[in-house]
Design an enzyme around this catalytic site. Structure first.
Site, PDB file in Angstrom:
ATOM      1  N   HIS A 138       0.811  -1.210   0.000  1.00 34.88           N
ATOM      2  CA  HIS A 138       0.000   0.000   0.000  1.00 34.88           C
ATOM      3  C   HIS A 138       0.850   1.268   0.000  1.00 34.88           C
ATOM      4  O   HIS A 138       0.400   2.326  -0.469  1.00 34.88           O
ATOM      5  CB  HIS A 138      -0.932   0.012   1.214  1.00 34.88           C
ATOM      6  CG  HIS A 138      -1.968  -1.068   1.162  1.00 34.88           C
ATOM      7  ND1 HIS A 138      -2.779  -1.364   2.234  1.00 34.88           N
ATOM      8  CD2 HIS A 138      -2.327  -1.939   0.182  1.00 34.88           C
ATOM      9  CE1 HIS A 138      -3.593  -2.363   1.914  1.00 34.88           C
ATOM     10  NE2 HIS A 138      -3.333  -2.726   0.675  1.00 34.88           N
ATOM     11  N   PHE A 384      -1.004  -8.045   5.121  1.00 36.38           N
ATOM     12  CA  PHE A 384       0.338  -7.484   4.941  1.00 36.38           C
ATOM     13  C   PHE A 384       0.361  -6.164   4.180  1.00 36.38           C
ATOM     14  O   PHE A 384       1.312  -5.874   3.446  1.00 36.38           O
ATOM     15  CB  PHE A 384       1.252  -8.500   4.232  1.00 36.38           C
ATOM     16  CG  PHE A 384       1.109  -9.903   4.749  1.00 36.38           C
ATOM     17  CD1 PHE A 384       1.168 -10.167   6.116  1.00 36.38           C
ATOM     18  CD2 PHE A 384       0.893 -10.957   3.880  1.00 36.38           C
ATOM     19  CE1 PHE A 384       1.022 -11.462   6.598  1.00 36.38           C
ATOM     20  CE2 PHE A 384       0.736 -12.254   4.359  1.00 36.38           C
ATOM     21  CZ  PHE A 384       0.801 -12.498   5.725  1.00 36.38           C
ATOM     22  N   CYS A 385      -0.672  -5.343   4.346  1.00 39.21           N
ATOM     23  CA  CYS A 385      -0.765  -4.051   3.636  1.00 39.21           C
ATOM     24  C   CYS A 385      -0.559  -4.231   2.138  1.00 39.21           C
ATOM     25  O   CYS A 385       0.056  -3.404   1.467  1.00 39.21           O
ATOM     26  CB  CYS A 385       0.247  -3.055   4.200  1.00 39.21           C
ATOM     27  SG  CYS A 385      -0.145  -2.482   5.859  1.00 39.21           S
ATOM     28  N   ALA A 386      -1.101  -5.350   1.631  1.00 39.25           N
ATOM     29  CA  ALA A 386      -1.051  -5.633   0.194  1.00 39.25           C
ATOM     30  C   ALA A 386      -2.337  -6.370  -0.162  1.00 39.25           C
ATOM     31  O   ALA A 386      -2.321  -7.460  -0.714  1.00 39.25           O
ATOM     32  CB  ALA A 386       0.176  -6.462  -0.157  1.00 39.25           C
TER      33      ALA A 386
END
Length: 463
Positions: A138, A384-386
């Site tokens: 992100h 995982f901020c993805a």
């Protein structure tokens, strides 16, 4: 003051004829013990390097040696201020050398990779088009809010990544500004991306490229000129330095032409009142233009210290040892049929020490909680901020609910999240061996404790 950067203040890794058998680099926390819910204590196995790597002992010692000399930089006449200014600018030169920067590149110090990419986003020329794969973290997926963004589908091979970018760029106006943003190594799968080939594809169509190197610089030597990228961004806390510092390095023209990232002292060369009552400001054209305010001198010095420590240890030796650990993890997980390792480019794709997986019959948050509570192993679970990448890897509909942490599903139910294990230069063999053993035991024998969801986390039930 440069003596601080030139001094090796602690012991280094043991030498070996076989680089893969070299000792891990000394890091903070290597002797920490944690309690187990089943009784007793065990040394903590930190296997969450992709989130934040432990600080190198050398970095910590270098910072401690400098701390008594701490002073404000650039404008102080006192001895400690001049000393700190010298340290700060010498650190900039050290980072530039570490990255192989070109003569006219700038090194701007920021707070993190996220901060670096938001700074660059604010410096984009008017009408700039941005091309970014949905597979990005992100930090590199979201900053481009004031640009026209084209999100590219997840490729399934490195060649597909290059072809996808070439097709997307072929339809743009070659006279207008454009930027490609790409990761060097995935924070989810650890897979290496074809950066040099993507840079060539971007430049062939008149676009520039920025490399999110947060997961690459701790594991591989990175040379901005050799890769032929325009900018590199990374964070200190993934490079074995403490929190709160980052780097944006690369071409200076867009940065010099943009309004300062923050307006304030340090970014301004002169400030004067105008006759009409307003204020006239002349901004710096150097890196200082985007470094307003009192900088994080200790954080900057920590990054420079880590750069020197890794360079002196030798990336060839560090990578060889890490690849041996990657092989141990992959071989161990392959022995457990219930485990599925996530990958874009296939099981044989080159990767750094980052692997994500799911386990049949397990909620990933429950599995991660059991690894911690029953084995003293710290991993990461979630998205995982993805989020777009995880949805693609898990075959999820984009509308399916999912978030980092423990979902509403029960401990044994399938959930839209995964488990990530990550390691690096400071990881002992025993930590990896314990992890593989723990995965095998949990899958075959089940957890030895009951767990519940509390404040969005799966935790041991102590009631």
């Amino acid at each position: 003051m440069s003596a601080f950067l030139n001094a090796a203040t602690t012991d280094s890794a043991a030498t070996s004829d076989d680089p893969a058998c070299a000792a891990p680099l000394p890091v903070l926390g290597r002797d920490v013990t944690v309690p187990l819910v089943t009784g007793g204590e065990v040394s903590y196995a930190a296997l969450d390097y992709a989130a934040s790597a432990p600080a190198l002992q050398r970095v910590w010692d270098d910072v401690a040696a400098y701390a008594p000399y701490y002073g404000s930089v650039h404008r102080g006449a006192g001895y400690l201020s001049q000393l700190s200014t010298d340290l700060f600018e010498n650190s900039r030169r050290t980072v530039a050398e570490f990255l192989g920067c070109r003569a006219d590149d700038q090194v701007v110090f920021t707070r993190s990779t996220t901060d670096s990419l938001n700074l660059l986003a604010g410096a984009l020329p008017a009408g700039c088009e941005v091309f970014v794969f949905e597979t990005e973290h992100h930090a590199s997926l979201l900053p481009w809010r004031d640009a026209r963004v084209t999100f590219l589908n997840a490729p399934r091979t490195p060649e597909d990544a290059v072809a996808t970018l070439e097709r997307a760029l072929a339809g743009r106006d070659p006279q207008g500004p454009a930027l490609v943003c790409v990761t060097g190594a995935s924070n989810v799968t650890g897979e290496l991306w074809p950066v040099r080939e993507l840079a060539a594809a971007a430049h062939a169509q008149g676009a520039r490229i920025v490399l999110d190197a947060a997961q690459l610089v701790p594991h591989h030597a990175v040379d901005i000129a050799e890769l032929d990228v325009d900018w590199i961004a990374f964070s200190g806390h993934k490079l074995y330095a403490p929190f709160g510092s980052g780097v944006l390095a690369g071409r200076s023209d867009w940065l010099q032409d943009a309004e300062p990232y923050l307006a304030g002292g340090g970014a301004s060369r002169t400030v004067a009142r105008r006759a009409d009552g307003g204020v006239e400001v002349e901004w710096h054209t150097t890196a200082a233009r985007h470094e307003a305010g009192s900088p994080n001198v200790i954080g900057v010095y920590a990054i420079a210290s880590a750069c020197k420590a890794l360079s002196e240890a030798g990336f060839d030796a560090l990578a060889a040892r890490e690849q041996r650990l990657v092989g141990l993890v992959r071989a161990g997980l392959a022995e457990v049929p219930e485990v599925k390792v996530l990958s874009l480019f296939g099981d044989d794709a080159p990767r750094v020490g980052v692997l994500s997986f799911v386990v049949d019959g397990w909620n990933s948050s429950h599995f991660a909680a059991a690894l911690s509570a029953e084995y003293g192993i710290g991993v990461r679970d979630g998205l995982f901020c993805a989020h777009p990448l995880l949805r693609t890897l898990l075959g999820s509909d984009p509308r399916d609910p999912g978030e980092c942490g423990a979902p509403e599903a029960g401990p044994g139910e399938r959930s839209l999240n995964a488990i990530r294990v990550s390691f690096g230069a400071g990881t002992p063999d025993e930590h990896v061996e314990r992890f593989v053993r723990a995965v095998r035991e949990l899958v075959r024998e089940g957890a030895r404790w009951n767990y519940r969801t509390e404040d969005g986390r799966c935790v041991p039930d102590r009631g």
